[in-house]
Design an enzyme around this catalytic site. Sequence first.
Site, PDB file in Angstrom:
ATOM      1  N   ARG A 222     -29.277   9.841  48.776  1.00 40.51           N
ATOM      2  CA  ARG A 222     -28.787  10.819  47.814  1.00 40.51           C
ATOM      3  C   ARG A 222     -29.736  10.859  46.616  1.00 40.51           C
ATOM      4  O   ARG A 222     -30.331   9.847  46.252  1.00 40.51           O
ATOM      5  CB  ARG A 222     -27.387  10.446  47.323  1.00 40.51           C
ATOM      6  CG  ARG A 222     -26.272  10.769  48.300  1.00 40.51           C
ATOM      7  CD  ARG A 222     -24.917  10.501  47.696  1.00 40.51           C
ATOM      8  NE  ARG A 222     -24.700   9.097  47.453  1.00 40.51           N
ATOM      9  CZ  ARG A 222     -24.765   8.505  46.267  1.00 40.51           C
ATOM     10  NH1 ARG A 222     -25.014   9.230  45.188  1.00 40.51           N
ATOM     11  NH2 ARG A 222     -24.560   7.219  46.142  1.00 40.51           N
TER      12      ARG A 222
ATOM     13  N   TYR B  76     -30.543  15.043  53.976  1.00 40.53           N
ATOM     14  CA  TYR B  76     -29.859  13.746  53.975  1.00 40.53           C
ATOM     15  C   TYR B  76     -28.337  13.922  53.866  1.00 40.53           C
ATOM     16  O   TYR B  76     -27.856  14.761  53.092  1.00 40.53           O
ATOM     17  CB  TYR B  76     -30.364  12.871  52.808  1.00 40.53           C
ATOM     18  CG  TYR B  76     -29.540  11.611  52.697  1.00 40.53           C
ATOM     19  CD1 TYR B  76     -29.714  10.566  53.607  1.00 40.53           C
ATOM     20  CD2 TYR B  76     -28.539  11.488  51.746  1.00 40.53           C
ATOM     21  CE1 TYR B  76     -28.916   9.435  53.554  1.00 40.53           C
ATOM     22  CE2 TYR B  76     -27.740  10.362  51.680  1.00 40.53           C
ATOM     23  CZ  TYR B  76     -27.927   9.334  52.590  1.00 40.53           C
ATOM     24  OH  TYR B  76     -27.130   8.218  52.545  1.00 40.53           O
TER      25      TYR B  76
ATOM     26  N   LYS C 294     -19.486  14.142  50.052  1.00 31.48           N
ATOM     27  CA  LYS C 294     -19.518  13.849  48.613  1.00 31.48           C
ATOM     28  C   LYS C 294     -19.296  15.123  47.794  1.00 31.48           C
ATOM     29  O   LYS C 294     -18.621  15.102  46.781  1.00 31.48           O
ATOM     30  CB  LYS C 294     -20.863  13.216  48.243  1.00 31.48           C
ATOM     31  CG  LYS C 294     -21.199  11.957  49.020  1.00 31.48           C
ATOM     32  CD  LYS C 294     -20.214  10.866  48.758  1.00 31.48           C
ATOM     33  CE  LYS C 294     -20.659   9.552  49.391  1.00 31.48           C
ATOM     34  NZ  LYS C 294     -19.660   8.493  49.197  1.00 31.48           N
TER      35      LYS C 294
ATOM     36  N   HIS D 213     -13.489   7.649  45.415  1.00 30.80           N
ATOM     37  CA  HIS D 213     -14.507   7.016  46.274  1.00 30.80           C
ATOM     38  C   HIS D 213     -13.934   5.676  46.733  1.00 30.80           C
ATOM     39  O   HIS D 213     -14.345   4.615  46.265  1.00 30.80           O
ATOM     40  CB  HIS D 213     -15.776   6.836  45.435  1.00 30.80           C
ATOM     41  CG  HIS D 213     -16.972   6.428  46.213  1.00 30.80           C
ATOM     42  ND1 HIS D 213     -18.051   5.798  45.648  1.00 30.80           N
ATOM     43  CD2 HIS D 213     -17.283   6.560  47.534  1.00 30.80           C
ATOM     44  CE1 HIS D 213     -18.970   5.555  46.565  1.00 30.80           C
ATOM     45  NE2 HIS D 213     -18.523   6.006  47.714  1.00 30.80           N
TER      46      HIS D 213
ATOM     47  N   SER E  14     -21.763   1.684  46.008  1.00 30.12           N
ATOM     48  CA  SER E  14     -22.538   1.553  47.243  1.00 30.12           C
ATOM     49  C   SER E  14     -23.098   0.132  47.358  1.00 30.12           C
ATOM     50  O   SER E  14     -23.377  -0.508  46.339  1.00 30.12           O
ATOM     51  CB  SER E  14     -23.684   2.561  47.254  1.00 30.12           C
ATOM     52  OG  SER E  14     -23.166   3.843  47.038  1.00 30.12           O
TER      53      SER E  14
ATOM     54  N   CYS F 151     -21.660  -2.614  48.390  1.00 28.12           N
ATOM     55  CA  CYS F 151     -20.757  -3.720  48.060  1.00 28.12           C
ATOM     56  C   CYS F 151     -19.828  -4.040  49.230  1.00 28.12           C
ATOM     57  O   CYS F 151     -18.868  -4.794  49.073  1.00 28.12           O
ATOM     58  CB  CYS F 151     -19.923  -3.394  46.839  1.00 28.12           C
ATOM     59  SG  CYS F 151     -20.878  -3.388  45.316  1.00 28.12           S
TER      60      CYS F 151
ATOM     61  N   ASP G 133     -14.473   5.501  52.928  1.00 27.87           N
ATOM     62  CA  ASP G 133     -15.299   6.051  51.851  1.00 27.87           C
ATOM     63  C   ASP G 133     -14.527   6.917  50.855  1.00 27.87           C
ATOM     64  O   ASP G 133     -14.825   6.888  49.679  1.00 27.87           O
ATOM     65  CB  ASP G 133     -16.449   6.869  52.463  1.00 27.87           C
ATOM     66  CG  ASP G 133     -17.568   7.154  51.473  1.00 27.87           C
ATOM     67  OD1 ASP G 133     -17.902   6.257  50.679  1.00 27.87           O
ATOM     68  OD2 ASP G 133     -18.095   8.278  51.478  1.00 27.87           O
TER      69      ASP G 133
ATOM     70  N   ARG H  89     -28.553   4.966  58.784  1.00 25.26           N
ATOM     71  CA  ARG H  89     -27.117   5.239  58.916  1.00 25.26           C
ATOM     72  C   ARG H  89     -26.686   5.468  60.345  1.00 25.26           C
ATOM     73  O   ARG H  89     -27.483   5.869  61.193  1.00 25.26           O
ATOM     74  CB  ARG H  89     -26.777   6.513  58.122  1.00 25.26           C
ATOM     75  CG  ARG H  89     -27.049   6.432  56.626  1.00 25.26           C
ATOM     76  CD  ARG H  89     -25.946   5.725  55.932  1.00 25.26           C
ATOM     77  NE  ARG H  89     -26.167   5.556  54.507  1.00 25.26           N
ATOM     78  CZ  ARG H  89     -25.175   5.490  53.616  1.00 25.26           C
ATOM     79  NH1 ARG H  89     -23.928   5.606  53.991  1.00 25.26           N
ATOM     80  NH2 ARG H  89     -25.444   5.304  52.338  1.00 25.26           N
TER      81      ARG H  89
END
Length: 603
Positions: free
Chosen positions: A89, A217, A226, A246, A268, A270, A297, A389
């Site tokens: 991103r 992406y 998102k 989120h 992100s 974690c 997510d 991914r």
Amino acid sequence: MKRHDILDARSTMKTATTIPAGFNEHARRWVEECATLCQPDSVHWCDGSNEERAELTRQAASQSILIELNQTAMPGCYLHRSNPNDTARTEHCTFICTPTKASAGPTNNWMAPADAYQMLRGCFAGSMRGRTMYVVPFLMGHPGSPLAKIGIELTDSLYVVLSMGIMTRMGRIALEELGDRDTFTRCLHSVGECDPNRRYICHFPQDNTIWSYGSGYGGNALLGKKCLSLRIGSYLGHEEGWLAEHMLIMGVTDPRGQTTYVTGAFPSACGKTNLAMLTPPPSMAADGWKIETLGDDIAWMYIDGHGHLRALNPEAGYFGVVPGTNRTTNPNAIEAMARNAIYTNVALRPDGTAWWEGHDEPAPAQCTDWTGQPWTPNSGRKATHPNSRFTAPVTQNPAISPLWDDPSGVPISAIIFGGRRSKTLPLVVEAFNWTHGAYLGAMMGSETTAAASGQTGVVRRDPMAMLPFCGYNMGAYFAHWLSMQKRLAPPPRIFHVNWFRTDEHGKFLWPGFGENLRILQWILDRCHGRVDAVKTPIGWMPQPEDINLDGLEIDRARFEQAQAIDREAWRKELSTQEELFVKLGGDMPKELLFERELLLSRL
Ligand code: OXD
Ligand code: MN
């Protein structure tokens, strides 16, 4: 320039198309306007059928957009290699285009809508010449749910079409939900020339419109995720009285057979996907502990007629980080991605299977790296992109909750905030009340790792893990959170966790992964009034004997180290929060300023 003014009277649509049944007049007119602007050679109207997916996959393979993986070992799986300049991103290219800068707030990039439309119109003009424009109707949320949102994405990327087919309920199902209404999010996407200097992800909340240019992406191009579900979603949540977050959603079943549902917000990197799919440690599994995933997510949360907070996952797929995923760290993810998955930017072994750093099997003697170059373990670089991914349907996760498809969602008993912090933040603490909990979420932060930035221990504040995803003013977002309390009866309990605290040698104090269930056990006990807690200056904390450490190598002393409150470090922590307070200025709700004062005085 308004979105409905995009038709340039001098140009005409290059190819007349036959519009299939199901697309209403509003959709047809808008597609025609966008095709006139982008000038594709042809328009493909997606129906979301299996036959269509098979045909588009065949085309993607023949154009080398997808590489077929070994179909015996990985049935239905493909590899996509992105442009090396387009692997994540791009927050600096992401804009909230509201009529005033103040309504986007100081944490978002802002452009005036008229300027953004004009600039983007220049980018999109003729951008699809020589390409096909795919019309992708999609549904975020469940059919029949009042919270469900319909979008139509126009894109020139087959990778995007096939990924949207996994990540959303795509095709006729969305058109049936739309009927003859005009209320769909207008999502226009072109990879353009994939130039990082000409890359814009622009949101127009007031127009229910997203224009994304110059990137293929996931987070920039799969516009249901998102862009719609979080940025436009959070704006709508503020207008309509709900929350787009989120967050993961999971059910935790205890040995009594009672399932308790929790949501969790983590920045992100974690371990959100790992926690959502957690495998209980053997001793706890034997006692009857079980985890069910609802989402990894995004959570949409609303208050039902009884004052209960309920959460649902609007997505239909996972877009998870691959490196480090294996049968030990996340066996459920391994199962979920074993078939019908699109892998992006992983390495390709000579037998046609995928490999990545942190795979169960050791590095191959040779393979092709994520950029398509030959690679050996001596190459001195990673074979896989760190943000590579997998995209896979949620239904392939063995731990999927039977309620994942229930449009009314699940009742939430606890909300967990967390970050990656080597110091100061304890393993677990419970907020005193909803306002204190909102404060813990608002002050959330995560440390940059040495690998990423060269500077360890630099805390980036990421309020509620929404810094890159809040579609309006962050101060108004906090106020919205606070305002939910009066409608909640009772509000869920709020916790803060930190799996990443280290000792004086830099070693993690807590083993993490499946063992995190031991902390969830205490959280559940608190929710059901089964256990007492100790009142500390920072919140309620467990008595060490109330944490189940059976079968763990760590002893009580180490656990206490993970929970220790270093008052000096906390005072420093509070001073570093100042930056966010100053940035938000007068937009910061007074209640949160007061919580900070209270904490200071308790310390
Ligand atoms: C993220 C993601 O960047 O989910 O947060 O991809
Ligand atoms: Mn995310």
